[in-house]
Design a protein around this motif. Structure first.
Motif: not given
Ligand code: GTP
Ligand code: MG
Length: 374
Positions: A6-12, A19-27, A45-47, A69-70
């Motif tokens: 999760v941290q790596e994704l957040a960094n990218k 915020e990423i954890i919240m997004k994941l929870m919603k999913m 998440v990225a999309s 990341l495109m």
């Protein structure tokens, strides 16, 4: 399988990990900051932030690593330029859709000069006083249903053909509903007015019954009497298309990598996979690496609606493209990507996901079969 935390994704994504954890929870995914998440979940998440995760093969080809990341390029206001309208012709069986398209094509001097080139591309273009209109020749309903079911919208304006001697029929109503659902403006062509039995007023009444009040009855629906056979009223109809297009303020950014939709595709014996694509944003060039659904490749050649080879295709241009690895499906999105490697990786990742899905549904099916035998 490639994973990242999760941290790596957040960094990218340059976002806060909470915020990423919240997004994941919603999913529906509970994850902590150091937890690894799958490529699929990370992609989702990225999309949401307008990015596509791209997997790159490392030195060790067994190991996949999320490298780039495109960015799904966002258009800035000042980059947007006016683009031609994309039009679909719909209507009941035998009301004259094909005849109307034929008549429209003949008003275009250039196609007349070319002398009836065989039309194998699912789209045609006409020029009216220097202004281009793109017509999709795919059966109108298809351009709405199969495309829309897959989240693609290709049509800006719908022309509804109603035969003046027959009036509103079941498929007319269907077409009205499709265009309403898609939020696409409708122009009515009251066709076959040359026929002695033609009754345009009856058509207008039936349109009113469908909630479509025509302009000369005080409403807002544009209805143009035409005869596809006698080629009457065609110019007026096309003027109306351009008028509506102007009101719609159709714009796109031509100065970016191309994005668009596959209109139709097939396997040609000599030429391999051939896809007719509609470029909706950006500019597509011969040599561009692209991904189209599960297919990828380099655009080897492009053929326009007049059968001519072209090197570039800007927004609102339909072209046939050669060079794909396989036949994509109508309604698939295509994107031009920075290089061949990304094109291949994205497509292969998609193929893998598709295979997994298929496997899962096969397993489900065989289990159902098993129980139905009992
Ligand atoms: P499908 O593709 O089968 O749904 O039909 P369509 O809507 O494409 O109709 P098409 O253009 O094939 O026309 C059907 C018939 O109507 C043909 O026989 C045409 O010649 C005739 N027709 C089309 N337009 C006109 C017109 O303006 N006047 C007259 N009199 N006949 C027309
Ligand atoms: Mg037809």
């Amino acid at each position: 399988d490639s994973q990242l935390t999760v941290q790596e994704l957040a960094n990218k994504l340059d976002k806060n990990s909470s915020e990423i954890i919240m997004k994941l929870m919603k999913m529906g995914t509970m994850a902590t900051i150091n937890q690894e998440i799958s490529f699929e979940i990370a992609s989702l998440v990225a999309s949401e932030y307008g990015f596509e995760l791209v997997i790159a093969e490392g030195d060790n080809s067994e190991e996949l690593e999320i490298e780039t990341l495109m960015e799904i390029e966002e258009d800035k206001e000042e980059d947007l330029k006016q683009r031609p309208p994309v039009v679909t012709v719909m209507g009941h069986v035998d009301h004259g859709k094909t005849s109307l398209l034929d008549a429209i094509r003949k008003t275009d001097v250039t196609s007349g000069e070319a002398g009836g080139i065989t039309q194998h591309i699912g789209a045609s273009e006409v020029n009216i006083n220097g202004q281009k209109i793109v017509f999709l020749d795919t059966p109108g309903h298809e351009a709405f249903t199969s495309m829309r079911a897959r989240g693609a919208q290709v049509t800006d304006i719908a022309i509804l053909v109603v035969a003046a001697d027959d009036g509103i029929m079941p498929q007319t109503v269907e077409a009205i509903n499709h265009s309403k659902a898609a939020g696409v403006p409708l122009i009515v062509a009251i066709n076959k007015i040359d026929k002695p039995s033609a009754n345009p007023d009856k058509v207008k009444q039936e349109l009113a019954d469908q909630g479509l009040l025509v302009e000369d009855w005080g409403g807002e629906v544009i209805a143009v009497p035409v005869s596809a056979k006698k080629k009457e009223g065609i110019d007026t109809l096309l003027e109306m298309v351009l008028l509506v297009a102007e009101m719609e303020e159709l714009r796109a950014n031509p100065d970016k990598r191309a994005v668009g939709t596959v209109i139709e595709a097939e396997l040609d014996k000599g030429r391999g996979p051939v896809a007719t694509v509609l470029v909706q944003g950006g500019t597509l060039r011969v040599g561009d690496p692209i991904v189209a659904g599960l297919a990828f490749g380099k655009v080897r050649a492009m053929i326009n609606s007049k059968g001519k080879r072209v090197k570039v295709a800007g927004p609102s241009t339909a072209v046939e493209i050669l060079g794909l690895s396989e036949v994509p499906q109508g309604g698939d999105q295509f994107v031009s990507v920075p290089n061949d490697k990304i094109a291949r990786n994205v497509a292969e990742k998609r193929q893998q996901i598709a295979r997994d899905e298929m496997l899962k549904s096969n397993q489900r099916m065989s289990l159902d079969d098993f129980f139905s035998q009992m």
